[in-house]
Design a protein around this motif. Structure first.
Motif, PDB file in Angstrom:
ATOM      1  N   ASP A 296       0.815  -1.222   0.000  1.00  0.00           N
ATOM      2  CA  ASP A 296       0.000   0.000   0.000  1.00  0.00           C
ATOM      3  C   ASP A 296       0.847   1.270   0.000  1.00  0.00           C
ATOM      4  O   ASP A 296       2.075   1.234   0.085  1.00  0.00           O
ATOM      5  N   HIS A 297       0.155   2.368  -0.113  1.00  0.00           N
ATOM      6  CA  HIS A 297       0.761   3.673  -0.339  1.00  0.00           C
ATOM      7  C   HIS A 297       0.366   4.601   0.808  1.00  0.00           C
ATOM      8  O   HIS A 297      -0.817   4.845   1.034  1.00  0.00           O
ATOM      9  N   THR A 333       1.726  -3.256  -5.150  1.00  0.00           N
ATOM     10  CA  THR A 333       1.274  -1.893  -4.857  1.00  0.00           C
ATOM     11  C   THR A 333       1.592  -0.992  -6.038  1.00  0.00           C
ATOM     12  O   THR A 333       2.666  -1.096  -6.644  1.00  0.00           O
TER      13      THR A 333
END
Length: 444
Positions: A296-297, A333
């Motif tokens: 994820d970011h 991601t």
């Protein structure tokens, strides 16, 4: 308890470190009074003057003031003020940009034109936001200069100033001391502090005027006590004074306008000072980034260097955010910034290198503006490349981008809207993104 530093004179110590600490420094031995702020008689025939950056009754943790011991007090510098030509410098609300349509905007680097222009003459405002008179909002400008401010001194009564050089160095001669500033570093000049800017050749950079509360370090929250910007890496100048009895032009920005007068000496005459309200600089390459280690970011707020808080907790008047060298390691991601719409508006510049979300069009010295609640994100090449990339650990190197982020919508000035460097096709860069949707297959 505040820390006190008593460094040697300028020729043996140039800066003091620490953010928000109390400092004391003198260019002549014994110029600082001991145990009192305003003795009946100051040493060397100096005058005592207090410069307050906060109300007198502000809480101790946010109370900002410094005592200056100077050859003449500021009131003695005051002559008959007359309006001065502001050129392309604008303050909020400027009334300009009302007919500029809401869209992503981008500008190629604006060159420093031929002809002598000082730092003050070279300020060209790109956006304004909020209201300087209401002490809320900001303005974002470029400086494009190639002449030193010889026998000319300025102070900004409307705003704190954040200087981000991009090409060419500056020497800031402030009444607190001298600051060398090069690309990769930033400096903050508090509201009301006098200074002059000297150059050795062309200089270009980004200027953020902060009309609201002073910049400070962001809270780290669950990050804990370390990483991001560390207080010890912020540097204040030691005392250095000018005793020059020769004509000077004194310029003040007050009420959104420039005013000028002539005096017969340099007002940069502070022989000693102590307090916690002073200019400072910071090397952006000392920022210690954090990020997602598995997937994820994370939000770009993890890259906040300085924040100017508002009356609403968690909502900044301005956030100063950078995108420095860093490792990208997240699995499965999309690693560049995602597509989004934001309640904050984003003025972005590139100091050097390449920005990962816009690998081709965004050049050092350029500008992009993604305004409040308007869509933006990677261009088609960045999207296609990141969607298919082999997600091995990858280090971004030799890059330094930044954002001035504010809770206010930013109005583009007439000068910026009419620039030949404005890339009008950028407003439609999203049209190149192709449709990939296939309801018969889960595999993209």
């Amino acid at each position: 308890m505040n820390l006190l530093h008593r460094p040697a004179a300028l020729d043996t110590a140039r800066y003091m470190s620490g953010f928000g600490n109390g400092f004391e420094t003198e260019a002549l031995p014994g110029a600082l009074p001991v145990g009192r702020n305003s003795p009946q008689r100051c040493a060397y025939g100096l005058y005592a003057e207090q410069l307050s950056g906060s109300p007198f009754t502000a809480p101790r943790t946010s109370n900002e003031r410094s005592w200056l011991y100077r050859i003449r007090p500021t009131v003695a510098h005051w002559g008959t003020m007359r309006p001065a030509d502001a050129g392309f410098w604008r303050s909020a609300p400027s009334g300009e940009g009302a007919d500029v349509p809401p869209a992503p905007m981008r500008w190629a680097p604006v060159p420093v034109r031929e002809g002598a222009a000082s730092f003050l003459q070279g300020i060209h405002t790109v956006t304004t936001a909020g209201d300087a008179g209401a002490m809320a909002g900001m303005a974002a400008s470029l400086w494009l200069c190639n002449r030193s401010m010889e026998d000319e001194v300025f102070w900004n009564a409307d705003a704190e100033m954040l200087l981000v050089p991009q090409d060419g160095a500056l020497l800031l001669r402030t009444e607190f001391g001298r600051i060398d500033l090069s690309p990769g570093e930033v400096a903050v000049i508090p509201r009301g502090v006098k200074f002059a800017a000297d150059v050795d050749g062309p200089s270009r950079g980004y200027l953020c005027e902060n009309y609201g509360g002073a910049f400070t370090l962001p809270e780290r929250g669950p990050i804990g006590a370390n990483c991001l910007a560390n207080p010890r890496d912020f540097l204040c100048p030691v005392a250095h004074y000018e005793d020059r009895e020769m004509p000077h032009r004194l310029v003040v920005k007050w009420g959104g306008r420039l005013w000028e007068t002539e005096i017969g000496w340099s007002p940069l005459d502070v022989v000693a000072w102590h307090g916690n309200y002073a200019p400072y600089k910071y090397d952006l390459r000392r920022f210690s980034p954090v990020g997602p280690l598995l997937f994820d970011h994370a939000d770009p707020s993890i890259f906040t260097v300085l924040t100017a808080p508002s009356e609403t907790p968690g909502t900044a008047n301005i956030d100063f955010v950078i995108f420095p060298d860093r490792w990208l390691v997240a699995e499965n991601t999309f690693r560049p910034p995602w597509y989004h719409m934001n309640v904050m508006s984003e003025f972005m510049g590139l100091i050097y290198g390449q920005y990962d979300a816009k690998p081709e069009g965004f050049k050092p010295g350029g500008i992009s503006l993604h305004n409040q609640m308007l869509p933006h994100g990677p261009d088609v090449d960045a999207f296609e490349g990141a969607s298919r990339a082999d997600l091995k650990p990858h280090k971004l190197e030799g890059t330094m981008a930044f954002m001035f982020e504010t809770r206010f919508a930013q109005r583009v000035t007439d000068w910026a809207a009419g620039l030949p460097q404005r890339e009008r096709s950028y407003e439609h860069y999203g049209h190149a993104l192709r449709r990939h949707f296939d309801p018969t297959s889960r595999e993209a």
